[in-house]
Design an enzyme around this catalytic site. Structure first.
Site, PDB file in Angstrom:
ATOM      1  N   GLY A  84      -3.766   0.434  30.444  1.00  0.00           N
ATOM      2  CA  GLY A  84      -2.837   1.204  29.624  1.00  0.00           C
ATOM      3  C   GLY A  84      -2.626   2.577  30.217  1.00  0.00           C
ATOM      4  CG  MET A  88      -2.719  14.430  28.563  1.00  0.00           C
ATOM      5  SD  MET A  88      -3.854  15.304  27.462  1.00  0.00           S
ATOM      6  CE  MET A  88      -4.221  14.031  26.250  1.00  0.00           C
ATOM      7  N   GLY A  89      -3.361  10.394  31.022  1.00  0.00           N
ATOM      8  CA  GLY A  89      -4.176   9.605  31.930  1.00  0.00           C
ATOM      9  C   GLY A  89      -3.839   8.133  31.857  1.00  0.00           C
ATOM     10  CB  VAL A  91      -7.305   3.105  30.314  1.00  0.00           C
ATOM     11  CG1 VAL A  91      -8.644   2.384  30.152  1.00  0.00           C
ATOM     12  CG2 VAL A  91      -7.283   4.376  29.473  1.00  0.00           C
ATOM     13  CE  LYS A 106      -7.861   9.306  28.366  1.00  0.00           C
ATOM     14  NZ  LYS A 106      -8.001   9.701  26.935  1.00  0.00           N
ATOM     15  CG  ASP A 196      -3.753  10.664  17.992  1.00  0.00           C
ATOM     16  OD1 ASP A 196      -2.844  10.566  17.146  1.00  0.00           O
ATOM     17  OD2 ASP A 196      -3.590  10.352  19.184  1.00  0.00           O
TER      18      ASP A 196
END
Length: 356
Positions: A84, A88-89, A91, A106, A196
Site C-alpha cells: 500500500g 508520506m510512505g 508499505v 513502511k 486517525d
C-alpha cells in the site's frame, strides 16, 4: 472548497468551523463535504493527504511518479511486493533475512523528505513502541537509509476493514468492536491518542483478530488525558473526525471513541450516521431489526455530539462491550434451553452474567 483544499490558514480554518456551528446551511454543506459526498473525484477522501496543522494537500497522480523507489534489498530486508501507499510512505511486504520471517516494512518514499514527514515517522515509532497488545500491530524495528526513515512491523496476512463490504452481520461487528476498543484502551493507557481511526487503519487477520495500524498522526497525552494545552491541530480524516476536533478543539480519548462509533455504525449499516446523531440507537434498531439493543446503545453513546455524553475512557467501553457480548452469548444459549421448563431433558439456566 478552500477549506478542504488546504488553502486556509489555521486561524481561518477554525473560524470557518465555528461559523458552521451557528449557520445551519453552512453546517450541512460542511458535513456533506466532510463525508466526501460532494467532492470532485480528484479530491475524494482517498485522494487527500491527512490534515496536519489545518492544511491538506491533494495527492495528484503525477506525484507518485516522482517518488523515490527503494532498492530490492533495503538494510537487510528483501522487498517482495508493494502492499500500500499513503501520503508520506509506502508499505512493502519484505523478508527479514536475519530471522527468516515476513514483515511489513513502511518506508518514506519522498524524494526530499520534509520536516513534517520525518516528524511523523518519529512520532509513529515513539507511539507504537509504547503499546504492546494483541489488538495493536507490533513494531519490530525503526531505522533509516539515506536520510529516509523506515519502520518494520509484524506482517498480518489479512484485510483492512476498508476492504470489507458492509453492512456486516452485527454479531461480527460486535466482535470487531471488542478488539478495537481493547486496542484503543492499550494505546490510551500508554498515553497515546490515535487520531486517525478509520476502516483503512485497522486490519482483520484470518483468525478474526483485529489490529490497529498506522499511528502516523498520533499524539501523546499526560495524566489529565488531554492533548497538550495550546495545541489546536485539525488533524485526521474529516469523514471520521469528532465534531469538536473539526471545530479546532484538541483531540482527547473521547474523540478516538467517537471515531470508533462512526466506524462501527458504518460496518453495521454500510453508511455513516446523519449529521444530527441524537437517535442513532433507534436508527440502528430500525435498519437492523435483529441487532442487540445494548450494542446499538453503545454505538450511540460513542456518537454523542457532546464529548461529555460519551464513554469517559476506553476501559469503560471495553467493560460494557464485553458485558454485551456475554449477554448475547447467554441469550443464544437460553433460547435453546427455555428457562420456564423444568424436568428431564431440560436444565435450569442461570441469570445473565454481571457487568463486572
Amino acid at each position: 472548497m478552500a477549506l478542504f483544499e488546504g488553502r486556509l490558514p489555521v486561524t481561518a480554518n477554525v473560524l470557518a468551523h465555528h461559523h458552521a456551528a451557528r449557520c445551519a446551511a453552512c453546517r450541512t454543506l460542511l458535513v456533506t463535504l466532510a463525508h466526501g459526498d460532494a467532492l470532485p473525484s480528484e479530491l475524494a477522501p482517498g485522494a487527500l493527504a491527512p490534515l496536519e496543522g489545518g492544511r491538506r494537500c491533494a495527492r495528484r497522480s503525477s506525484v507518485q511518479g516522482a517518488t523515490w523507489t527503494p532498492p530490492e534489498v533495503l538494510d537487510g530486508f528483501r522487498l517482495e511486493r508493494l502492499l500500500g501507499r499513503g501520503g508520506m510512505g509506502a508499505v512493502y511486504l519484505a523478508r527479514d533475512a536475519s530471522v527468516d520471517r515476513r514483515v511489513a516494512l513502511k518506508v518514506c518514499v519522498a524524494l526530499q523528505p520534509d520536516a513534517g514527514t520525518l516528524a511523523s515517522f518519529a512520532t509513529e515509532a515513539r507511539a507504537i513502541s509504547r503499546i504492546q497488545h494483541p489488538n495493536v500491530v507490533t513494531m519490530y524495528r525503526a531505522g533509516e537509509v539515506d536520510g529516509r526513515p523506515y519502520l518494520v512491523y509484524e506482517y498480518v496476512d489479512g484485510k483492512s476493514l476498508a476492504e470489507l463490504r458492509p453492512p456486516l452481520p452485527w454479531q461480527r461487528v460486535l466482535d470487531i468492536a471488542v478488539g478495537l476498543a481493547a486496542g484503543l484502551r492499550a494505546a490510551h493507557q500508554g498515553g497515546v491518542l490515535h487520531r486517525d481511526l478509520k476502516p483503512g487503519n485497522a486490519i482483520l487477520s484470518p483468525d478474526g483478530t483485529v489490529k490497529l495500524i498506522d499511528f502516523g498522526l498520533a499524539t501523546f497525552v499526560g495524566g489529565a488525558g488531554t492533548a497538550p494545552r495550546g495545541v489546536r491541530e485539525v488533524v485526521g480524516t474529516p469523514r471520521y473526525m469528532a465534531p469538536e476536533v473539526r471545530m479546532g478543539e484538541s483531540a482527547t480519548p473521547r474523540s478516538d471513541l467517537h471515531a470508533l462509533g462512526l466506524l462501527l455504525f458504518e460496518l453495521c449499516t454500510g453508511r455513516l450516521p446523519p449529521a444530527r446523531r441524537g437517535a442513532c440507537a433507534a436508527l440502528l434498531t430500525e435498519r437492523l431489526p435483529g441487532i442487540d439493543p445494548g450494542f446499538a446503545a453503545v454505538i450511540a453513546c460513542c456518537l454523542a455530539e457532546d464529548p461529555l455524553e460519551r464513554f469517559a475512557q476506553a476501559d469503560v467501553l471495553c467493560a460494557v462491550l464485553e458485558h454485551v457480548r456475554r449477554l448475547v452469548a447467554f441469550q443464544r444459549t437460553s433460547s435453546v434451553f427455555p428457562t420456564s421448563w423444568t424436568g428431564p431433558g431440560f436444565r435450569q439456566v442461570s441469570s445473565p452474567p454481571p457487568l463486572f
